[in-house]
Design a protein around this motif. Sequence first.
Motif, mmCIF file in Angstrom:
data_model
loop_
_atom_site.group_PDB
_atom_site.id
_atom_site.type_symbol
_atom_site.label_atom_id
_atom_site.label_comp_id
_atom_site.label_asym_id
_atom_site.label_seq_id
_atom_site.Cartn_x
_atom_site.Cartn_y
_atom_site.Cartn_z
ATOM 1 N N MET A 175 99.161 108.041 -7.594
ATOM 2 C CA MET A 175 99.615 109.261 -8.398
ATOM 3 C C MET A 175 101.056 109.795 -7.742
ATOM 4 S SD MET A 175 97.941 113.106 -9.018
ATOM 5 C CE MET A 175 98.608 113.967 -10.159
ATOM 6 N N MET A 176 101.276 109.423 -6.516
ATOM 7 C CA MET A 176 102.366 109.864 -5.728
ATOM 8 C C MET A 176 102.704 109.076 -4.801
ATOM 9 S SD MET A 176 101.671 114.076 -5.275
ATOM 10 C CE MET A 176 103.345 114.479 -4.980
ATOM 11 N N ALA A 177 104.069 108.834 -4.248
ATOM 12 C CA ALA A 177 104.573 107.897 -3.481
ATOM 13 C C ALA A 177 104.219 108.251 -2.091
ATOM 14 C CB ALA A 177 106.182 107.762 -3.652
ATOM 15 N N SER A 178 104.501 107.232 -1.296
ATOM 16 C CA SER A 178 104.433 107.351 0.151
ATOM 17 C C SER A 178 105.755 108.080 0.643
ATOM 18 C CB SER A 178 104.197 106.249 1.112
ATOM 19 O OG SER A 178 105.472 105.253 0.596
ATOM 20 N N ALA A 179 105.828 108.935 1.726
ATOM 21 C CA ALA A 179 107.143 109.616 2.053
ATOM 22 C C ALA A 179 107.335 109.499 3.444
ATOM 23 C CB ALA A 179 106.646 110.940 1.603
ATOM 24 N N ASP A 180 108.498 108.423 3.960
ATOM 25 C CA ASP A 180 108.672 108.179 5.182
ATOM 26 C C ASP A 180 110.184 108.773 5.412
ATOM 27 O OD1 ASP A 180 106.357 106.539 5.106
ATOM 28 O OD2 ASP A 180 107.435 104.914 4.715
ATOM 29 N N ILE A 181 110.311 108.769 6.756
ATOM 30 C CA ILE A 181 111.761 109.362 7.210
ATOM 31 C C ILE A 181 112.363 108.360 8.270
ATOM 32 C CG2 ILE A 181 111.563 111.759 6.597
ATOM 33 C CD1 ILE A 181 111.141 112.286 9.594
ATOM 34 N N PHE A 182 113.779 108.383 8.170
ATOM 35 C CA PHE A 182 114.426 107.510 9.236
ATOM 36 C C PHE A 182 115.656 108.113 9.517
ATOM 37 C CE2 PHE A 182 116.361 106.264 4.987
ATOM 38 C CZ PHE A 182 117.408 106.134 5.156
ATOM 39 N N THR A 183 116.055 107.667 10.779
ATOM 40 C CA THR A 183 117.339 108.075 11.524
ATOM 41 C C THR A 183 117.933 106.830 11.812
ATOM 42 O OG1 THR A 183 116.146 109.989 12.507
ATOM 43 C CG2 THR A 183 118.441 109.360 13.382
ATOM 44 N N VAL A 184 119.614 106.558 11.588
ATOM 45 C CA VAL A 184 120.263 105.710 11.978
ATOM 46 C C VAL A 184 121.603 106.440 12.805
ATOM 47 C CG1 VAL A 184 121.975 103.713 11.244
ATOM 48 C CG2 VAL A 184 120.178 104.217 9.698
ATOM 49 N N GLU A 185 121.634 105.848 14.027
ATOM 50 C CA GLU A 185 122.866 106.111 14.773
ATOM 51 C C GLU A 185 123.759 105.031 15.056
ATOM 52 O OE1 GLU A 185 122.179 109.195 18.092
ATOM 53 O OE2 GLU A 185 120.059 108.605 17.734
ATOM 54 N N VAL A 186 124.971 105.246 14.599
ATOM 55 C CA VAL A 186 125.999 104.200 14.896
ATOM 56 C C VAL A 186 126.831 104.826 16.188
ATOM 57 C CG1 VAL A 186 127.833 103.178 13.669
ATOM 58 C CG2 VAL A 186 125.884 103.717 12.366
ATOM 59 N N TYR B 29 112.204 104.613 12.578
ATOM 60 C CA TYR B 29 111.587 104.717 11.138
ATOM 61 C C TYR B 29 110.148 105.377 11.456
ATOM 62 C CZ TYR B 29 110.303 103.258 6.545
ATOM 63 O OH TYR B 29 109.707 103.349 5.062
ATOM 64 N N GLU B 30 110.169 106.563 10.778
ATOM 65 C CA GLU B 30 108.686 107.162 11.043
ATOM 66 C C GLU B 30 107.731 107.382 9.776
ATOM 67 O OE1 GLU B 30 107.356 111.777 11.871
ATOM 68 O OE2 GLU B 30 109.121 111.206 12.513
ATOM 69 N N PHE B 31 106.709 106.331 9.538
ATOM 70 C CA PHE B 31 105.622 106.514 8.631
ATOM 71 C C PHE B 31 105.270 107.857 8.542
ATOM 72 C CE2 PHE B 31 106.296 101.988 9.521
ATOM 73 C CZ PHE B 31 106.337 101.143 8.248
ATOM 74 N N GLY B 32 105.204 108.364 7.264
ATOM 75 C CA GLY B 32 104.473 109.767 6.929
ATOM 76 C C GLY B 32 103.462 109.411 6.172
ATOM 77 N N GLN B 33 103.290 110.344 5.023
ATOM 78 C CA GLN B 33 102.213 110.317 4.103
ATOM 79 C C GLN B 33 102.048 109.019 3.367
ATOM 80 O OE1 GLN B 33 104.520 112.668 4.396
ATOM 81 N NE2 GLN B 33 103.647 114.623 3.720
ATOM 82 N N PRO B 34 101.009 108.473 3.208
ATOM 83 C CA PRO B 34 100.707 107.240 2.602
ATOM 84 C C PRO B 34 100.761 107.629 1.040
ATOM 85 C CG PRO B 34 98.691 107.890 3.206
ATOM 86 C CD PRO B 34 99.702 108.892 3.891
ATOM 87 N N GLU B 35 100.686 106.685 0.077
ATOM 88 C CA GLU B 35 100.711 106.915 -1.379
ATOM 89 C C GLU B 35 99.363 107.709 -1.735
ATOM 90 O OE1 GLU B 35 100.890 104.029 0.203
ATOM 91 O OE2 GLU B 35 102.370 102.746 -0.904
ATOM 92 N N LEU B 36 99.570 108.533 -2.720
ATOM 93 C CA LEU B 36 98.233 109.270 -3.008
ATOM 94 C C LEU B 36 97.597 108.546 -4.215
ATOM 95 C CD1 LEU B 36 98.160 113.129 -3.725
ATOM 96 C CD2 LEU B 36 96.848 111.577 -5.036
#
Length: 399
Positions: A186-197, A298-305
């Motif tokens: 019904m709903m997507a997974s939700a991950d967040i990421f950070t990139v430092e250059v 890369y941080e895995f958050g909520q999985p797919e609902l």
Amino acid sequence: MDKESLKQELFKTIDSLKDKVIKVRRDIHQHPELSGQEVRTKYLVKGILEIEGYEIKEFEDHNGLVADLVVDEKKPFVAIRADMDALPIEEKTGKPYASQVKGVMHACGHDAHTAIAVGAAIAFAGAKEKLPGNIRFIFQPAEEINEGGSEELIRDGALENVKAIFGLHVYPYLMTGQIGYKYGVMMASADIFTVEVFGKSAHGARPHEGVDAILTAAMCVNSLNHIISRRIDPLHPAVISLGTIEGGTAPNIICDHVKLTGTVRTVNEQIRKKIPAMMEDSIKGITHSMGAKYKFDYEFGQPELINDDKMVDILVQEAQKILGKENVIDLKDPVMGGEDFSRYLQIVPGAFFRLGVCNPQKHTCVSQHNPKFDIDEDALPIGMKVLSAVALEVMNNEK
């Protein structure tokens, strides 16, 4: 008393509770609390449900609350979950019950979710002696952040002896009097990421003496946006979105450090697992070619609902009895928003549904996370009735 008669008794009680539930919702709306800060909301709920005879469990390291109504200690629980946290948004509805906390607002409807659960809990308490099973209400903090309060509650036993769980979310894309359901994802997974250059600073007139972190980061942004269009099967929806970019100190200095943050959404776990490596490949190649260095988190958050088919069957059956078939809408396609109710569904069967709150005359068709978001409060008893009917039906099912 047979189950249909009991449902009608619950519905009659729910109708009588409408004004009280609206009052609870407005109280919470006026005093919103950000993720992890839901102390006042928790104690408001606790005070109401203790009077109703619920066994209350609190926790030392978070603001979750579990309220149990035990009919038979040998039987499992059916659980109903409501989230409690608000968003860092300045409200602009102009309503008399608008937020009194500067910069904080219930712009996603969690005040309504909590009030609906409180109302349903009161109705069940009034029918305790007639209930065929036990009911548990889970009031969850911190739904709006990537870690998700559901994980803490699961760790602390909120799903122990639970046979099924249900939840809802107000939805301004359906009319008041309608609900939306979805089989499967019904709903997507939700991950967040950070990139430092990391580059090398130099005078803006002599760029060849430095390593331009801004230019390198811009090339990374461009490359990351090509992953979805060129490396992911278009039949499997996915989103990579950059939300912030920070860097630079002056217009005539070659920037030596840029930080990017963003989110990734998928509805396919196999695709989800592949995306971080694809992202890092792109970042690594570009930074190497530009003489820069990088750091990628890369941080895995909520999985797919993922709803349980049997529980959706029960939801549809009960909602159609209450609202009519024409008002029980198959949403068909998943949405790319995330919801940490998904973690509960990884452990016990259940279903999540959308509660229509759009009423053009009341100006309640504004999208969530908007400073003018509000709900049609006529939807509150509908949410209570659907959740109560579904919970009661599952209680009666001995399997």
